[in-house]
Design a protein around this motif. Structure first.
Motif, PDB file in Angstrom:
ATOM      1  N   ALA A  63       0.839  -1.199   0.000  1.00 33.84           N
ATOM      2  CA  ALA A  63       0.000   0.000   0.000  1.00 33.84           C
ATOM      3  C   ALA A  63       0.873   1.248   0.000  1.00 33.84           C
ATOM      4  CB  ALA A  63      -0.910  -0.005   1.218  1.00 33.84           C
ATOM      5  N   PRO A  64       0.365   2.355  -0.547  1.00 29.57           N
ATOM      6  CA  PRO A  64       1.163   3.587  -0.606  1.00 29.57           C
ATOM      7  C   PRO A  64       1.556   4.134   0.764  1.00 29.57           C
ATOM      8  CG  PRO A  64      -1.110   3.974  -1.322  1.00 29.57           C
ATOM      9  CD  PRO A  64      -0.927   2.501  -1.237  1.00 29.57           C
ATOM     10  N   GLU A  65       0.839   3.734   1.821  1.00 29.64           N
ATOM     11  CA  GLU A  65       1.181   4.242   3.160  1.00 29.64           C
ATOM     12  C   GLU A  65       2.599   3.889   3.570  1.00 29.64           C
ATOM     13  OE1 GLU A  65      -2.753   2.261   3.915  1.00 29.64           O
ATOM     14  OE2 GLU A  65      -1.914   3.077   2.057  1.00 29.64           O
ATOM     15  N   TRP A  66       3.077   2.725   3.090  1.00 28.46           N
ATOM     16  CA  TRP A  66       4.414   2.280   3.492  1.00 28.46           C
ATOM     17  C   TRP A  66       5.497   3.254   3.050  1.00 28.46           C
ATOM     18  CZ3 TRP A  66       4.906  -1.112   7.129  1.00 28.46           C
ATOM     19  CH2 TRP A  66       3.995  -2.164   7.276  1.00 28.46           C
ATOM     20  N   VAL A  67       5.359   3.794   1.853  1.00 25.05           N
ATOM     21  CA  VAL A  67       6.402   4.676   1.322  1.00 25.05           C
ATOM     22  C   VAL A  67       6.104   6.149   1.574  1.00 25.05           C
ATOM     23  CG1 VAL A  67       7.132   3.035  -0.438  1.00 25.05           C
ATOM     24  CG2 VAL A  67       5.327   4.659  -0.976  1.00 25.05           C
ATOM     25  N   GLN A  68       4.889   6.446   2.034  1.00 30.19           N
ATOM     26  CA  GLN A  68       4.511   7.834   2.299  1.00 30.19           C
ATOM     27  C   GLN A  68       4.618   8.196   3.769  1.00 30.19           C
ATOM     28  OE1 GLN A  68       0.598   8.244   0.588  1.00 30.19           O
ATOM     29  NE2 GLN A  68       1.342   7.970  -1.511  1.00 30.19           N
ATOM     30  N   ASN A  69       5.169   7.283   4.569  1.00 31.02           N
ATOM     31  CA  ASN A  69       5.386   7.522   5.995  1.00 31.02           C
ATOM     32  C   ASN A  69       4.091   7.876   6.718  1.00 31.02           C
ATOM     33  OD1 ASN A  69       7.109   7.528   8.211  1.00 31.02           O
ATOM     34  ND2 ASN A  69       7.408   9.756   8.110  1.00 31.02           N
ATOM     35  N   MET A  70       3.012   7.205   6.325  1.00 31.79           N
ATOM     36  CA  MET A  70       1.709   7.412   6.942  1.00 31.79           C
ATOM     37  C   MET A  70       1.462   6.349   8.006  1.00 31.79           C
ATOM     38  SD  MET A  70      -0.436   8.166   3.437  1.00 31.79           S
ATOM     39  CE  MET A  70      -2.000   8.398   4.287  1.00 31.79           C
ATOM     40  N   ARG A  71       0.473   6.591   8.860  1.00 28.50           N
ATOM     41  CA  ARG A  71       0.123   5.624   9.893  1.00 28.50           C
ATOM     42  C   ARG A  71      -0.331   4.321   9.246  1.00 28.50           C
ATOM     43  NH1 ARG A  71      -4.235   4.185  13.391  1.00 28.50           N
ATOM     44  NH2 ARG A  71      -5.703   5.486  12.240  1.00 28.50           N
ATOM     45  N   ILE A  72       0.190   3.210   9.740  1.00 30.17           N
ATOM     46  CA  ILE A  72      -0.127   1.907   9.183  1.00 30.17           C
ATOM     47  C   ILE A  72      -1.329   1.305   9.911  1.00 30.17           C
ATOM     48  CG2 ILE A  72       0.734  -0.431   8.780  1.00 30.17           C
ATOM     49  CD1 ILE A  72       2.011   1.781   7.054  1.00 30.17           C
ATOM     50  N   THR A  73      -2.307   0.862   9.148  1.00 30.96           N
ATOM     51  CA  THR A  73      -3.502   0.226   9.691  1.00 30.96           C
ATOM     52  C   THR A  73      -3.761  -1.075   8.925  1.00 30.96           C
ATOM     53  OG1 THR A  73      -5.074   1.249   8.149  1.00 30.96           O
ATOM     54  CG2 THR A  73      -4.446   2.543  10.093  1.00 30.96           C
ATOM     55  N   SER A  74      -4.853  -1.728   9.249  1.00 28.44           N
ATOM     56  CA  SER A  74      -5.219  -2.957   8.549  1.00 28.44           C
ATOM     57  C   SER A  74      -5.512  -2.703   7.077  1.00 28.44           C
ATOM     58  CB  SER A  74      -6.435  -3.603   9.208  1.00 28.44           C
ATOM     59  OG  SER A  74      -7.543  -2.715   9.184  1.00 28.44           O
ATOM     60  N   LYS A  75      -5.669  -1.432   6.686  1.00 27.29           N
ATOM     61  CA  LYS A  75      -5.972  -1.123   5.295  1.00 27.29           C
ATOM     62  C   LYS A  75      -4.800  -1.441   4.362  1.00 27.29           C
ATOM     63  CE  LYS A  75     -10.151   0.329   6.075  1.00 27.29           C
ATOM     64  NZ  LYS A  75     -10.642   1.659   5.732  1.00 27.29           N
ATOM     65  N   VAL A  76      -3.592  -1.661   4.917  1.00 30.01           N
ATOM     66  CA  VAL A  76      -2.482  -2.074   4.042  1.00 30.01           C
ATOM     67  C   VAL A  76      -2.724  -3.494   3.531  1.00 30.01           C
ATOM     68  CG1 VAL A  76      -0.789  -0.534   5.131  1.00 30.01           C
ATOM     69  CG2 VAL A  76      -1.023  -2.887   5.961  1.00 30.01           C
ATOM     70  N   ASP A  77      -3.312  -4.352   4.369  1.00 33.34           N
ATOM     71  CA  ASP A  77      -3.658  -5.699   3.923  1.00 33.34           C
ATOM     72  C   ASP A  77      -4.807  -5.658   2.918  1.00 33.34           C
ATOM     73  OD1 ASP A  77      -1.721  -6.884   5.494  1.00 33.34           O
ATOM     74  OD2 ASP A  77      -3.103  -7.585   7.046  1.00 33.34           O
ATOM     75  N   VAL A  78      -5.736  -4.720   3.118  1.00 34.18           N
ATOM     76  CA  VAL A  78      -6.860  -4.570   2.188  1.00 34.18           C
ATOM     77  C   VAL A  78      -6.335  -4.221   0.800  1.00 34.18           C
ATOM     78  CG1 VAL A  78      -8.941  -3.241   1.649  1.00 34.18           C
ATOM     79  CG2 VAL A  78      -8.459  -3.895   4.022  1.00 34.18           C
ATOM     80  N   TYR A  79      -5.379  -3.297   0.743  1.00 33.54           N
ATOM     81  CA  TYR A  79      -4.776  -2.898  -0.535  1.00 33.54           C
ATOM     82  C   TYR A  79      -4.119  -4.101  -1.212  1.00 33.54           C
ATOM     83  CZ  TYR A  79      -2.064  -0.164  -3.902  1.00 33.54           C
ATOM     84  OH  TYR A  79      -1.520   0.349  -5.061  1.00 33.54           O
ATOM     85  N   SER A  80      -3.332  -4.848  -0.457  1.00 31.02           N
ATOM     86  CA  SER A  80      -2.641  -6.011  -1.012  1.00 31.02           C
ATOM     87  C   SER A  80      -3.637  -7.041  -1.519  1.00 31.02           C
ATOM     88  CB  SER A  80      -1.730  -6.642   0.039  1.00 31.02           C
ATOM     89  OG  SER A  80      -0.762  -5.715   0.493  1.00 31.02           O
ATOM     90  N   TYR A  81      -4.719  -7.220  -0.786  1.00 23.72           N
ATOM     91  CA  TYR A  81      -5.778  -8.154  -1.210  1.00 23.72           C
ATOM     92  C   TYR A  81      -6.345  -7.722  -2.563  1.00 23.72           C
ATOM     93  CZ  TYR A  81     -10.426 -10.301  -1.383  1.00 23.72           C
ATOM     94  OH  TYR A  81     -11.556 -10.977  -1.777  1.00 23.72           O
ATOM     95  N   GLY A  82      -6.563  -6.437  -2.744  1.00 22.54           N
ATOM     96  CA  GLY A  82      -7.076  -5.945  -4.022  1.00 22.54           C
ATOM     97  C   GLY A  82      -6.151  -6.269  -5.177  1.00 22.54           C
TER      98      GLY A  82
END
Length: 205
Positions: A94-113
């Motif tokens: 998910a883009p949060e990883w490289v944008q230094n944003m707070r990490i939530t369960s939505k990173v797994d949601v992005y990967s699932y997509g």
């Protein structure tokens, strides 16, 4: 979680799947991730959702596996996540990883997509997608752009089995749900339990 068994195969090695099987794999994987995010006593963030980490048994039932990069926390710690390094696999992150944003369960949601789109198109996010022009888009964004361009009928006509409207509807709902999971804004993405609800609502109608 179900223990890893020798009879299981990574989803990426299964090349011949019909639309019913693909739909059921998508639903089963979503249920597994929803369990990790919302039903475990401890909150589990997988951090590396990709086809190689989704195992299929002899009946093509999916099991989410390989928790080597996962993060396990108490429920009360969700608002204070901290990571010492980026986790995941290029093309599925998910883009949060490289944008230094707070990490939530939505990173797994992005990967699932991304996983769902790869399963439907046969195109890896690590590969360039034909018909996308130049620019600095990442490979996964190129794949998402390609799918969005095909959404107005061309994609469904090319990828679905002819003469089966029900199967085409399955394909369309999978694509729509996957694209919702891939919203740049993490707050615009559904939770994994909402993904399950959307898919099952379609299946039961």
């Amino acid at each position: 979680m179900v223990p890893w068994q020798k009879s299981y195969l990574p989803m990426c090695l299964i090349n011949v799947l019909d639309w019913k099987q693909k739909f059921e794999i998508a639903v089963g994987t979503a249920k597994g991730l929803a369990y990790l995010h919302e039903e475990c006593l401890e909150w589990v963030l997988h951090c590396d959702v990709k086809p190689q980490n989704i195992l299929l048994d002899s009946n093509y039932n999916p099991k989410v596996a390989d928790f080597g990069l996962s993060k396990v926390l108490n429920r009360g710690e969700q608002s204070n996540l901290s990571f010492s390094r980026i986790r995941g696999t290029r093309g599925y992150m998910a883009p949060e990883w490289v944008q230094n944003m707070r990490i939530t369960s939505k990173v797994d949601v992005y990967s699932y997509g991304i996983v769902v789109l790869e399963m439907l198109t046969g195109k890896s996010p690590a590969e360039s997608v034909q018909a996308i022009g130049g620019g600095e888009e990442t490979h996964e964004k190129m794949m998402v752009t390609w799918v969005r361009e095909k959404m107005n009928g061309a994609f469904a006509n090319a990828e679905s089995q002819k003469g089966d409207d029900y199967e085409q509807n399955r394909l369309e709902i999978l694509v729509k749900v996957a694209l919702q999971c891939l919203e740049e804004d993490k707050d615009a993405r559904p939770t994994m339990s909402q993904v399950v609800e959307m898919l099952l609502h379609h299946e039961n109608n």
